[in-house]
Design a protein around this motif. Structure first.
Motif, PDB file in Angstrom:
ATOM      1  N   ASP A 280       0.616  -1.282   0.180  1.00  0.00           N
ATOM      2  CA  ASP A 280      -0.014   0.012   0.024  1.00  0.00           C
ATOM      3  C   ASP A 280       0.936   1.421   0.043  1.00  0.00           C
ATOM      4  OD1 ASP A 280      -2.255  -1.745   0.107  1.00  0.00           O
ATOM      5  OD2 ASP A 280      -2.351  -1.573   2.311  1.00  0.00           O
ATOM      6  N   VAL A 281       0.488   2.378  -0.725  1.00  0.00           N
ATOM      7  CA  VAL A 281       1.046   3.628  -0.745  1.00  0.00           C
ATOM      8  C   VAL A 281       0.068   4.628  -0.732  1.00  0.00           C
ATOM      9  CG1 VAL A 281       3.133   2.735  -2.146  1.00  0.00           C
ATOM     10  CG2 VAL A 281       0.989   3.574  -3.489  1.00  0.00           C
ATOM     11  N   GLU A 282       0.379   5.763  -0.292  1.00  0.00           N
ATOM     12  CA  GLU A 282      -0.364   6.985  -0.072  1.00  0.00           C
ATOM     13  C   GLU A 282       0.252   7.921  -0.964  1.00  0.00           C
ATOM     14  OE1 GLU A 282      -0.842   8.245   3.886  1.00  0.00           O
ATOM     15  OE2 GLU A 282      -2.045   6.603   4.495  1.00  0.00           O
ATOM     16  N   ILE A 283      -0.799   8.578  -2.009  1.00  0.00           N
ATOM     17  CA  ILE A 283      -0.177   9.626  -2.734  1.00  0.00           C
ATOM     18  C   ILE A 283      -1.082  10.776  -2.710  1.00  0.00           C
ATOM     19  CG2 ILE A 283       0.678   7.919  -4.628  1.00  0.00           C
ATOM     20  CD1 ILE A 283      -1.669   8.822  -6.352  1.00  0.00           C
ATOM     21  N   ILE A 284      -0.743  12.025  -2.993  1.00  0.00           N
ATOM     22  CA  ILE A 284      -1.427  13.111  -2.988  1.00  0.00           C
ATOM     23  C   ILE A 284      -1.926  13.559  -4.344  1.00  0.00           C
ATOM     24  CG2 ILE A 284      -1.538  15.576  -2.173  1.00  0.00           C
ATOM     25  CD1 ILE A 284       0.454  14.977  -0.067  1.00  0.00           C
ATOM     26  N   LYS A 285      -3.378  13.543  -4.719  1.00  0.00           N
ATOM     27  CA  LYS A 285      -3.735  14.099  -5.854  1.00  0.00           C
ATOM     28  C   LYS A 285      -5.116  14.884  -5.662  1.00  0.00           C
ATOM     29  CE  LYS A 285      -5.146  11.164 -10.003  1.00  0.00           C
ATOM     30  NZ  LYS A 285      -5.345  10.342 -10.550  1.00  0.00           N
ATOM     31  N   LYS A 286      -4.644  16.074  -6.369  1.00  0.00           N
ATOM     32  CA  LYS A 286      -5.592  17.098  -6.202  1.00  0.00           C
ATOM     33  C   LYS A 286      -6.035  17.619  -4.788  1.00  0.00           C
ATOM     34  CE  LYS A 286      -8.029  15.898 -10.597  1.00  0.00           C
ATOM     35  NZ  LYS A 286      -9.237  15.409 -11.213  1.00  0.00           N
ATOM     36  N   GLY A 287      -5.025  17.582  -4.006  1.00  0.00           N
ATOM     37  CA  GLY A 287      -4.825  18.158  -2.631  1.00  0.00           C
ATOM     38  C   GLY A 287      -5.322  16.882  -1.649  1.00  0.00           C
ATOM     39  N   LYS A 288      -5.733  15.881  -2.122  1.00  0.00           N
ATOM     40  CA  LYS A 288      -6.329  14.730  -1.278  1.00  0.00           C
ATOM     41  C   LYS A 288      -5.300  13.435  -1.172  1.00  0.00           C
ATOM     42  CE  LYS A 288     -11.227  15.553  -2.091  1.00  0.00           C
ATOM     43  NZ  LYS A 288     -12.492  15.173  -2.577  1.00  0.00           N
ATOM     44  N   VAL A 289      -5.267  13.045   0.076  1.00  0.00           N
ATOM     45  CA  VAL A 289      -4.700  11.838   0.123  1.00  0.00           C
ATOM     46  C   VAL A 289      -5.271  10.605  -0.191  1.00  0.00           C
ATOM     47  CG1 VAL A 289      -3.416  10.230   1.813  1.00  0.00           C
ATOM     48  CG2 VAL A 289      -3.286  13.112   2.460  1.00  0.00           C
ATOM     49  N   LYS A 290      -4.720   9.744  -1.088  1.00  0.00           N
ATOM     50  CA  LYS A 290      -5.469   8.564  -1.728  1.00  0.00           C
ATOM     51  C   LYS A 290      -4.617   7.286  -1.375  1.00  0.00           C
ATOM     52  CE  LYS A 290      -7.854   8.392  -5.280  1.00  0.00           C
ATOM     53  NZ  LYS A 290      -8.300   8.340  -6.542  1.00  0.00           N
ATOM     54  N   LYS A 291      -5.038   6.336  -1.043  1.00  0.00           N
ATOM     55  CA  LYS A 291      -4.628   5.022  -0.581  1.00  0.00           C
ATOM     56  C   LYS A 291      -4.697   4.118  -1.916  1.00  0.00           C
ATOM     57  CE  LYS A 291      -5.142   4.584   4.285  1.00  0.00           C
ATOM     58  NZ  LYS A 291      -5.180   4.149   5.294  1.00  0.00           N
ATOM     59  N   LEU A 292      -3.584   3.852  -2.451  1.00  0.00           N
ATOM     60  CA  LEU A 292      -3.230   3.178  -3.594  1.00  0.00           C
ATOM     61  C   LEU A 292      -2.532   1.806  -3.494  1.00  0.00           C
ATOM     62  CD1 LEU A 292      -2.978   5.981  -6.376  1.00  0.00           C
ATOM     63  CD2 LEU A 292      -5.142   4.652  -5.548  1.00  0.00           C
ATOM     64  N   THR A 293      -2.289   1.083  -4.254  1.00  0.00           N
ATOM     65  CA  THR A 293      -1.579  -0.173  -4.488  1.00  0.00           C
ATOM     66  C   THR A 293      -0.211  -0.006  -5.366  1.00  0.00           C
ATOM     67  OG1 THR A 293      -3.697  -1.452  -3.854  1.00  0.00           O
ATOM     68  CG2 THR A 293      -1.592  -2.797  -4.662  1.00  0.00           C
ATOM     69  N   GLU A 294       0.893  -0.362  -4.888  1.00  0.00           N
ATOM     70  CA  GLU A 294       1.965  -0.657  -6.042  1.00  0.00           C
ATOM     71  C   GLU A 294       2.331  -2.107  -6.117  1.00  0.00           C
ATOM     72  OE1 GLU A 294       6.451   0.932  -6.566  1.00  0.00           O
ATOM     73  OE2 GLU A 294       5.524   1.488  -4.837  1.00  0.00           O
ATOM     74  N   ALA A 295       2.164  -2.598  -7.085  1.00  0.00           N
ATOM     75  CA  ALA A 295       2.544  -4.026  -7.558  1.00  0.00           C
ATOM     76  C   ALA A 295       2.720  -4.633  -8.789  1.00  0.00           C
ATOM     77  CB  ALA A 295       1.232  -4.822  -6.970  1.00  0.00           C
ATOM     78  N   ARG A 296       2.985  -5.588  -9.121  1.00  0.00           N
ATOM     79  CA  ARG A 296       3.227  -6.243 -10.355  1.00  0.00           C
ATOM     80  C   ARG A 296       1.958  -7.013 -10.418  1.00  0.00           C
ATOM     81  NH1 ARG A 296       7.827  -9.845 -11.914  1.00  0.00           N
ATOM     82  NH2 ARG A 296       6.998 -10.898  -9.972  1.00  0.00           N
ATOM     83  N   MET A 297       1.229  -6.995 -11.598  1.00  0.00           N
ATOM     84  CA  MET A 297       0.038  -7.356 -11.992  1.00  0.00           C
ATOM     85  C   MET A 297      -0.102  -8.177 -13.150  1.00  0.00           C
ATOM     86  SD  MET A 297      -3.887  -5.772 -11.473  1.00  0.00           S
ATOM     87  CE  MET A 297      -3.219  -4.288 -12.703  1.00  0.00           C
ATOM     88  N   LYS A 298      -1.077  -9.254 -13.358  1.00  0.00           N
ATOM     89  CA  LYS A 298      -0.984 -10.086 -14.568  1.00  0.00           C
ATOM     90  C   LYS A 298      -2.697 -10.208 -14.562  1.00  0.00           C
ATOM     91  CE  LYS A 298       0.462 -14.255 -15.321  1.00  0.00           C
ATOM     92  NZ  LYS A 298       0.938 -15.555 -15.530  1.00  0.00           N
ATOM     93  N   ILE A 299      -3.282  -9.710 -15.678  1.00  0.00           N
ATOM     94  CA  ILE A 299      -4.706  -9.991 -15.852  1.00  0.00           C
ATOM     95  C   ILE A 299      -4.791 -10.993 -16.981  1.00  0.00           C
ATOM     96  CG2 ILE A 299      -7.079  -9.031 -16.187  1.00  0.00           C
ATOM     97  CD1 ILE A 299      -5.831  -6.469 -15.182  1.00  0.00           C
TER      98      ILE A 299
END
Length: 172
Positions: free
Chosen positions: A85-104
């Motif tokens: 899990d990573v937190e980024i600031i997008k448009k002044g808001k803190v968002k919790k996102l995921t950093e990963a390798r993925m295969k769909i």
């Protein structure tokens, strides 16, 4: 015998893989994939979630009866490695996102005689073979195969658009 065992994805199916590495909204992607299946009138089933660190696999299934004899099946799988899990600031808001390798992995196919009406006797099985190869071939297979193929290309493209990938377009 289950529907999935009867489907021959190698001969009449769709098999595509999307590989992705980066930061994304996993919950949003998961909900998007489910919503797309439901919005296109498929019955959705979450078949399995395997959690084997360091990877996790989410398997889903969507089925749609086309007519009395044919059924579309979508089998998407989400494979995730090195998830954090990573937190980024997008448009002044803190968002919790995921950093990963993925295969769909997107598998799909057309299942004929999904109710097993022609499985009751050897004579009915021969009748089905004759009907399908001689009379209903164009009605069932050729009519729906391209239609379903474009459906799944659209699904794959919409997932790539959601992930904001550069390959989020296709020729169809």
């Amino acid at each position: 015998m289950t529907d999935m065992e009867m489907a021959d994805f190698s001969k009449f199916g769709f098999h595509r893989i999307i590989k992705y590495k980066g930061i994304f909204d996993f919950d949003g992607l998961y909900k998007f994939m489910i919503k797309w299946i439901k919005d296109h009138d498929f019955d959705f089933y979450e078949t399995k979630i395997w959690d084997y660190p360091p990877y996790r696999i989410h398997k889903m299934k969507g089925i749609k009866k086309v007519n009395y004899y044919a059924m579309f099946t979508i089998l998407p799988e989400l494979w995730i490695w090195e998830q954090k899990d990573v937190e980024i600031i997008k448009k002044g808001k803190v968002k919790k996102l995921t950093e990963a390798r993925m295969k769909i992995i997107i598998n799909g196919g057309i299942i004929m005689d999904y109710d097993g009406d022609f499985e009751k006797s050897p004579g009915l099985k021969k009748l089905e073979k004759f009907l399908f190869q001689k009379i209903m071939y164009h009605e069932v297979f050729l009519k729906y195969f391209d239609y379903f193929d474009y459906y799944l290309y659209d699904y794959m493209t919409d997932i790539k658009k959601y992930l904001e990938m550069e390959t989020a377009i296709n020729a169809y």
